[in-house]
Design an enzyme around this catalytic site. Structure first.
Site, short mmCIF file in Angstrom:
data_model
loop_
_atom_site.label_atom_id
_atom_site.label_comp_id
_atom_site.label_asym_id
_atom_site.label_seq_id
_atom_site.Cartn_x
_atom_site.Cartn_y
_atom_site.Cartn_z
N CYS A 90 -3.92 -32.88 -10.31
CA CYS A 90 -5.27 -32.49 -10.73
C CYS A 90 -5.88 -33.64 -11.52
CB CYS A 90 -5.16 -31.24 -11.60
SG CYS A 90 -6.73 -30.67 -12.26
N CYS A 97 -11.07 -35.28 -6.73
CA CYS A 97 -10.64 -33.92 -7.10
C CYS A 97 -9.80 -33.45 -5.92
CB CYS A 97 -11.87 -33.03 -7.28
SG CYS A 97 -11.45 -31.26 -7.36
N1 DGL Z 1 -8.35 -29.91 -8.40
C1 DGL Z 1 -8.76 -30.36 -9.67
C2 DGL Z 1 -8.97 -31.87 -9.73
O1 DGL Z 1 -8.33 -32.62 -9.02
C3 DGL Z 1 -9.76 -29.59 -10.48
C4 DGL Z 1 -10.57 -28.49 -9.88
C5 DGL Z 1 -11.12 -27.55 -10.96
O2 DGL Z 1 -10.37 -26.68 -11.36
O3 DGL Z 1 -12.27 -27.72 -11.38
O4 DGL Z 1 -9.74 -32.35 -10.53
#
Ligand code: DGL
Length: 270
Positions: free
Chosen positions: A70, A182
């Site tokens: 993440c 993301c």
């Molecule tokens: N998948 C996450 C990232 O790579 C964040 C998504 C979220 O929860 O806003 O930043």
């Protein structure tokens, strides 16, 4: 070897999907913090609290290492924070360096798409100061894609309309590379391709983070990988229904992988 991988939700499955292809003999614990998704619209303090809880969960499960799948969680958890835990912790950041150094072509710009927290974060701006010397990189926050991904909505006209609207501030003819900053955005490569008029390359940080993790564990990439995965949703083992959803997400990721690997090969190696 036991490795914990986590994300706010199902975005990090894109990292797990890749890790399952290259990491030898690994027992993965995948943690989706679905009670708190989206991270990208929370405060830094809130996200740090979620991350701390998940890291403690993994320590209790006696993992050998953790991969933060993440970009948002990584952006708020600095090295000092991570060094409080007794196992190696590898994060992920938007692959701007890779985009500038390996994908950039003359007269074409690079678009970094991420969550609002990552886009506003100091970490990304320090990285840009270091690598975007020619000012070829633009940024966009696309929190709506996280919500669509969590709802399992990918190819609908609403998704394309959202993307078209958000991207309308840019002259899309000028872009050759999109950095998926993301992990949730990996599901939408096809949508981006429908909207950009020319060919775009997609770049993200999962390969680099997995290589870094392997280095810390003194392991090498392998092609013959056997693995076990346990899935948790905010600390609880995933139910049958949740496991079915995960399967659907992994199928979509495999589809994207097959299509875009072929395209990337065609552009860069032929
Ligand atoms: N998948 C996450 C990232 O790579 C964040 C998504 C979220 O929860 O806003 O930043």
């Amino acid at each position: 070897m036991k490795v914990g991988i986590f994300d706010s939700g199902i975005g990090g499955l894109s990292v797990l999907h890749h890790a399952m292809k290259v990491m030898p003999q690994t027992h993965f614990l995948y943690y989706a913090d679905r009670e708190h998704v989206p991270y990208g619209e929370k405060t830094v303090e809130e996200i740090r609290g979620f991350v701390e809880e998940i890291l403690n969960f993994f320590i209790e499960k006696q993992v050998d290492a953790v991969l933060i799948a993440c970009n948002t969680a990584t952006s708020v958890s600095d090295m000092e924070f991570r060094s409080r835990f007794p196992v190696p912790i590898v994060g992920m950041e938007p692959a701007v360096k890779k985009a500038v150094e390996q994908y950039h072509e003359e007269n074409s710009r690079i678009l970094v798409a991420a969550t609002p927290v990552t886009i506003a974060g100091n970490k990304l701006h320090l990285l840009l100061d270091r690598v975007d010397r020619e000012h070829e990189v633009d940024l966009i926050a696309l929190p709506g894609l996280v919500r669509f991904a969590e709802a399992g909505e990918f190819d609908s006209s609403q998704v394309d309309a959202y993307l078209r609207q958000e991207l309308s501030q840019f002259d899309l003819n000028r872009y050759g590379t999109v950095v998926l900053g993301c992990t949730h955005f990996n599901y939408f490569k096809r949508n981006f391709c429908r909207i950009f008029p020319g060919n775009v390359d997609f770049v993200d940080g999962k390969g680099g983070s997995i290589r870094q993790l392997l280095r810390l564990l003194h392991q090498e990439e392998a092609s013959d990988c056997s693995h076990q995965v346990d899935y948790y949703f905010s600390g609880k083992p995933a139910s049958e229904t949740e496991l079915k959803q995960i399967e659907m997400y992994l199928t979509r990721l495999e589809e994207m992988y097959q299509i875009y690997r072929r395209k990337a090969n065609a552009k860069h190696f032929l």
